[in-house]
Motif scaffolding. Structure first.
Motif, PDB file in Angstrom:
ATOM      1  N   LEU A   1      25.408 -23.717 109.199  1.00 35.84           N
ATOM      2  CA  LEU A   1      24.004 -23.647 109.611  1.00 35.84           C
ATOM      3  C   LEU A   1      23.699 -24.655 110.724  1.00 35.84           C
ATOM      4  CD1 LEU A   1      22.292 -23.216 106.141  1.00 35.84           C
ATOM      5  CD2 LEU A   1      22.426 -21.507 107.978  1.00 35.84           C
ATOM      6  N   GLU A   2      24.258 -25.839 110.611  1.00 32.14           N
ATOM      7  CA  GLU A   2      24.070 -26.853 111.656  1.00 32.14           C
ATOM      8  C   GLU A   2      24.565 -26.323 113.001  1.00 32.14           C
ATOM      9  OE1 GLU A   2      25.674 -31.318 112.810  1.00 32.14           O
ATOM     10  OE2 GLU A   2      25.869 -30.621 110.742  1.00 32.14           O
TER      11      GLU A   2
ATOM     12  N   MET B   1      18.619 -26.995 118.911  1.00 33.11           N
ATOM     13  CA  MET B   1      18.232 -28.236 118.234  1.00 33.11           C
ATOM     14  C   MET B   1      19.249 -29.329 118.542  1.00 33.11           C
ATOM     15  SD  MET B   1      16.886 -27.093 114.477  1.00 33.11           S
ATOM     16  CE  MET B   1      15.688 -28.409 114.315  1.00 33.11           C
ATOM     17  N   SER B   2      18.799 -30.571 118.483  1.00 33.75           N
ATOM     18  CA  SER B   2      19.735 -31.683 118.620  1.00 33.75           C
ATOM     19  C   SER B   2      20.653 -31.680 117.394  1.00 33.75           C
ATOM     20  CB  SER B   2      18.985 -33.015 118.708  1.00 33.75           C
ATOM     21  OG  SER B   2      18.451 -33.359 117.443  1.00 33.75           O
TER      22      SER B   2
ATOM     23  N   GLN C   1      18.993 -33.320 114.271  1.00 25.93           N
ATOM     24  CA  GLN C   1      17.925 -32.514 113.676  1.00 25.93           C
ATOM     25  C   GLN C   1      18.490 -31.243 113.050  1.00 25.93           C
ATOM     26  OE1 GLN C   1      15.360 -32.367 117.113  1.00 25.93           O
ATOM     27  NE2 GLN C   1      13.944 -33.815 116.173  1.00 25.93           N
ATOM     28  N   ALA C   2      19.501 -30.658 113.686  1.00 24.58           N
ATOM     29  CA  ALA C   2      20.141 -29.475 113.120  1.00 24.58           C
ATOM     30  C   ALA C   2      20.792 -29.813 111.778  1.00 24.58           C
ATOM     31  CB  ALA C   2      21.170 -28.923 114.096  1.00 24.58           C
ATOM     32  N   ALA C   3      21.414 -30.980 111.682  1.00 21.10           N
ATOM     33  CA  ALA C   3      22.051 -31.402 110.431  1.00 21.10           C
ATOM     34  C   ALA C   3      21.010 -31.581 109.327  1.00 21.10           C
ATOM     35  CB  ALA C   3      22.833 -32.691 110.639  1.00 21.10           C
ATOM     36  N   GLU C   4      19.888 -32.195 109.678  1.00 19.65           N
ATOM     37  CA  GLU C   4      18.819 -32.394 108.690  1.00 19.65           C
ATOM     38  C   GLU C   4      18.262 -31.065 108.214  1.00 19.65           C
ATOM     39  OE1 GLU C   4      15.978 -34.889 110.641  1.00 19.65           O
ATOM     40  OE2 GLU C   4      17.280 -36.649 110.558  1.00 19.65           O
ATOM     41  N   LEU C   5      17.963 -30.163 109.147  1.00 20.37           N
ATOM     42  CA  LEU C   5      17.378 -28.875 108.783  1.00 20.37           C
ATOM     43  C   LEU C   5      18.380 -28.030 107.997  1.00 20.37           C
ATOM     44  CD1 LEU C   5      14.944 -27.003 108.829  1.00 20.37           C
ATOM     45  CD2 LEU C   5      15.702 -26.174 111.073  1.00 20.37           C
ATOM     46  N   ALA C   6      19.642 -28.043 108.390  1.00 18.47           N
ATOM     47  CA  ALA C   6      20.669 -27.290 107.664  1.00 18.47           C
ATOM     48  C   ALA C   6      20.788 -27.789 106.227  1.00 18.47           C
ATOM     49  CB  ALA C   6      22.005 -27.395 108.386  1.00 18.47           C
ATOM     50  N   THR C   7      20.757 -29.103 106.050  1.00 15.77           N
ATOM     51  CA  THR C   7      20.809 -29.676 104.705  1.00 15.77           C
ATOM     52  C   THR C   7      19.597 -29.242 103.892  1.00 15.77           C
ATOM     53  OG1 THR C   7      22.090 -31.561 105.497  1.00 15.77           O
ATOM     54  CG2 THR C   7      20.934 -31.837 103.383  1.00 15.77           C
ATOM     55  N   LEU C   8      18.439 -29.253 104.510  1.00 11.72           N
ATOM     56  CA  LEU C   8      17.225 -28.814 103.827  1.00 11.72           C
ATOM     57  C   LEU C   8      17.310 -27.336 103.446  1.00 11.72           C
ATOM     58  CD1 LEU C   8      14.411 -29.469 102.777  1.00 11.72           C
ATOM     59  CD2 LEU C   8      13.536 -29.029 105.093  1.00 11.72           C
ATOM     60  N   MET C   9      17.898 -26.518 104.309  1.00 12.04           N
ATOM     61  CA  MET C   9      18.042 -25.093 104.007  1.00 12.04           C
ATOM     62  C   MET C   9      18.931 -24.866 102.778  1.00 12.04           C
ATOM     63  SD  MET C   9      18.346 -23.824 107.968  1.00 12.04           S
ATOM     64  CE  MET C   9      18.667 -22.073 107.682  1.00 12.04           C
ATOM     65  N   ILE C  10      20.051 -25.563 102.719  1.00  8.32           N
ATOM     66  CA  ILE C  10      20.943 -25.409 101.561  1.00  8.32           C
ATOM     67  C   ILE C  10      20.305 -26.005 100.313  1.00  8.32           C
ATOM     68  CG2 ILE C  10      23.195 -26.040 100.573  1.00  8.32           C
ATOM     69  CD1 ILE C  10      23.228 -23.771 102.741  1.00  8.32           C
TER      70      ILE C  10
ATOM     71  N   ARG D   1      13.205 -22.356 122.345  1.00  3.99           N
ATOM     72  CA  ARG D   1      14.225 -23.307 121.918  1.00  3.99           C
ATOM     73  C   ARG D   1      13.547 -24.668 121.831  1.00  3.99           C
ATOM     74  NH1 ARG D   1      19.129 -20.705 122.682  1.00  3.99           N
ATOM     75  NH2 ARG D   1      20.416 -22.515 123.034  1.00  3.99           N
ATOM     76  N   SER D   2      13.911 -25.428 120.841  1.00  2.76           N
ATOM     77  CA  SER D   2      13.223 -26.688 120.623  1.00  2.76           C
ATOM     78  C   SER D   2      14.174 -27.759 120.112  1.00  2.76           C
ATOM     79  CB  SER D   2      12.100 -26.477 119.592  1.00  2.76           C
ATOM     80  OG  SER D   2      11.531 -27.708 119.227  1.00  2.76           O
ATOM     81  N   ASP D   3      13.885 -28.993 120.459  1.00  3.95           N
ATOM     82  CA  ASP D   3      14.641 -30.104 119.911  1.00  3.95           C
ATOM     83  C   ASP D   3      13.929 -30.699 118.712  1.00  3.95           C
ATOM     84  OD1 ASP D   3      16.761 -30.053 121.720  1.00  3.95           O
ATOM     85  OD2 ASP D   3      15.624 -31.214 123.202  1.00  3.95           O
ATOM     86  N   SER D   4      12.845 -30.104 118.312  1.00  7.40           N
ATOM     87  CA  SER D   4      12.059 -30.636 117.227  1.00  7.40           C
ATOM     88  C   SER D   4      11.924 -29.612 116.119  1.00  7.40           C
ATOM     89  CB  SER D   4      10.673 -31.008 117.775  1.00  7.40           C
ATOM     90  OG  SER D   4       9.729 -31.047 116.758  1.00  7.40           O
ATOM     91  N   HIS D   5      11.831 -30.068 114.909  1.00  7.27           N
ATOM     92  CA  HIS D   5      11.566 -29.170 113.804  1.00  7.27           C
ATOM     93  C   HIS D   5      10.357 -29.626 113.012  1.00  7.27           C
ATOM     94  CE1 HIS D   5      14.376 -32.041 111.817  1.00  7.27           C
ATOM     95  NE2 HIS D   5      13.612 -31.843 110.783  1.00  7.27           N
ATOM     96  N   GLY D   6       9.526 -30.417 113.590  1.00 11.64           N
ATOM     97  CA  GLY D   6       8.372 -30.891 112.839  1.00 11.64           C
ATOM     98  C   GLY D   6       7.134 -30.864 113.634  1.00 11.64           C
TER      99      GLY D   6
END
Length: 188
Positions: free
Chosen positions: A126-127, A135-136, A139-148, A183-188
């Motif tokens: 997912l990352e 995504m950076s 941020q991709a790592a954080e969001l991927a972890t949240l998804m799982i 496309r965004s570098d932010s997820h918040g």
């Protein structure tokens, strides 16, 4: 036999999975299970968890990477039926091997290692998709972890509630973190 074991792990967990049930569901002869899994229940559980982990990772690999929101939306759409099965008494075969397997399991550490590798692989997949989507990496790592984490938590909450409602609420919160367009570098 491995497919039968995956289903049993999803429905009953590791402690309740028995060779008798695996044989009944798979139609295999009793001698076949001991021939293919001389390490017993633990070996069968390890192989089932590995196979399930590979299957899920393959599905995640196929997700689109257009925008971060596309990745999240398709992920949620794809896991929804799995979580619906949890509301009806199912669960995650990989998560099942992380809890106590009873007296038949002598090396719980090996099972947890398989689960760790599975969850890490899913998160990495997912990352990668989220990074490709703009995504950076952090941020991709954080969001991927949240998804799982959302998926795995939904298995438990939806099974307990007998409803998909906890997943729907979590999915809405997850989507609120990802911009609607571009496309965004932010997820918040």
């Amino acid at each position: 036999m491995i497919s039968a074991a995956i289903g049993l792990l999803q429905r009953h967990g590791l402690a309740a999975m028995s060779f008798t049930d695996v044989l009944a569901e798979s139609g295999a002869a009793r001698g076949a299970i001991y021939h293919h899994f001389p390490g017993g229940k633990q070996q069968l559980a390890l192989e089932a968890a590995r196979r399930n982990a590979e299957d899920v990772r393959g599905h995640l690999h196929e997700l689109p990477s257009g925008t971060p929101r596309d990745v999240v939306e398709v992920f949620l759409d794809n896991v929804r039926p799995v979580v619906q099965a949890s509301a009806a008494g199912g669960g995650c075969a990989v998560a099942a091997v992380t809890v106590d397997g009873g007296a038949a399991i002598t090396d719980q550490g090996r099972l947890r290692t398989v689960a760790t590798e599975a969850f890490t692989g899913w998160t990495d997949e997912l990352e990668g998709k989220l990074t490709q989507a703009g995504m950076s990496p952090s941020q991709a790592a954080e969001l991927a972890t949240l998804m799982i984490t959302t998926l795995e938590g939904a298995h438990i909450l939806c099974r307990a509630a007998g409803s998909i409602a906890p997943f729907d609420r979590a999915a809405g919160a997850l989507l609120s973190l990802v911009p609607r367009k571009g496309r965004s570098d932010s997820h918040g």
